[in-house]
Design an enzyme around this catalytic site. Structure first.
Site, mmCIF file in Angstrom:
data_model
loop_
_atom_site.group_PDB
_atom_site.id
_atom_site.type_symbol
_atom_site.label_atom_id
_atom_site.label_comp_id
_atom_site.label_asym_id
_atom_site.label_seq_id
_atom_site.Cartn_x
_atom_site.Cartn_y
_atom_site.Cartn_z
ATOM 1 C CB SER A 1 7.896 -6.112 -2.903
ATOM 2 O OG SER A 1 7.950 -6.195 -4.420
ATOM 3 C CB THR A 2 6.074 -2.471 -6.686
ATOM 4 O OG1 THR A 2 7.061 -3.420 -7.030
ATOM 5 C CG2 THR A 2 6.228 -1.170 -7.054
ATOM 6 C CD GLU B 1 -2.844 -8.245 -6.353
ATOM 7 O OE1 GLU B 1 -1.719 -7.546 -5.710
ATOM 8 O OE2 GLU B 1 -2.892 -9.323 -7.142
#
Length: 239
Positions: free
Chosen positions: A42-43, A119
């Site tokens: 989300s961020t 990531e």
């Protein structure tokens, strides 16, 4: 006529406003002609959207390297040109979120969205790895509140579970909503969540990855800078 609020309308929270605050500041750190690692969650999505606005408004030449199918979709919608990891010689900066951030060491737990393998590859490959979080993600001791996700090859999941049980942990196979069965990552693997004591993030990171069948775990011992959103300002933490 006033709009009638529906039951499924999302109401912004204090956490949402803090995330947006750090996302806006992080987007300002990106310079023209940079290659940017685009995190997931989300961020990170807010950062991607803010970066897209800068690209359009300032006519910047920036390329993004997405870390998940989700970040790829958000970046495409935001108008960010994308390239793959093997197409770029190096990544100038990677910006990502976190589930937990240790105040003293800036080590992290990531992977609530199941994207931690991709990531970590992108984040660790970057010249500078910046993490965005609201103040609620700060902890004194890593792993007390959030389990560490392990992306595991399905063939080996049962032996990995047994190995983790012998370590006096309580591993759980992550299951999803909307379908029966386990969560399947973008890489086609399963996720095992495990609460584990983390005294040394780097040692724990290496130890978990040494379990045969574990592709990658969600402990991130390497981070250059953390932007923390608070009610008053954005705090910058550095090692």
């Amino acid at each position: 006529m006033a709009r009638t609020k529906k039951a499924n309308d999302e109401v912004p929270t204090d956490s949402d406003s803090l995330k947006l605050k750090v996302a806006k500041q992080a987007a300002k750190l990106v310079k023209d002609e940079m290659v940017v690692g685009l995190g997931s969650g989300s961020t990170a999505n807010l950062f991607i959207q803010e970066l897209g606005k800068r690209i359009v408004e300032e006519e910047l030449y920036i390329y993004g390297v997405p870390t998940s199918f989700d970040s790829r979709m958000v970046a495409s919608t935001a108008g960010i040109p994308l390239i793959s990891l093997d197409q770029c010689g190096e990544i100038d900066i990677a910006v990502d979120g976190a589930d937990e951030v240790c105040k003293s060491t800036l080590s992290l737990i990531k992977g609530g969205g199941g994207c931690h393998t991709m990531e970590k590859i992108v984040d660790y490959h970057a010249k500078e790895f910046i993490v965005l979080a609201d103040e609620g993600k700060l902890v004194d001791s890593l792993g007390d509140k959030t389990p560490v996700p392990l992306e595991v090859i399905p063939f080996a999941y049962s032996t990995i579970l047994n190995k983790l049980l012998k370590m006096n942990t309580a591993p759980v196979i992550r299951t999803g909503s909307g379908k029966m069965g386990p969560v399947i990552t973008d890489n086609g693997n399963m996720i095992i969540d495990v609460f584990i004591s983390i005294d040394d993030a780097e040692e724990t990171e290496i130890m978990l990855n040494n379990i045969p069948g574990v592709l990658e775990n969600g402990v991130f011992s390497k981070c250059d800078k953390v932007l923390i959103g608070t009610s008053k300002k954005v705090e910058i933490l550095k090692k």
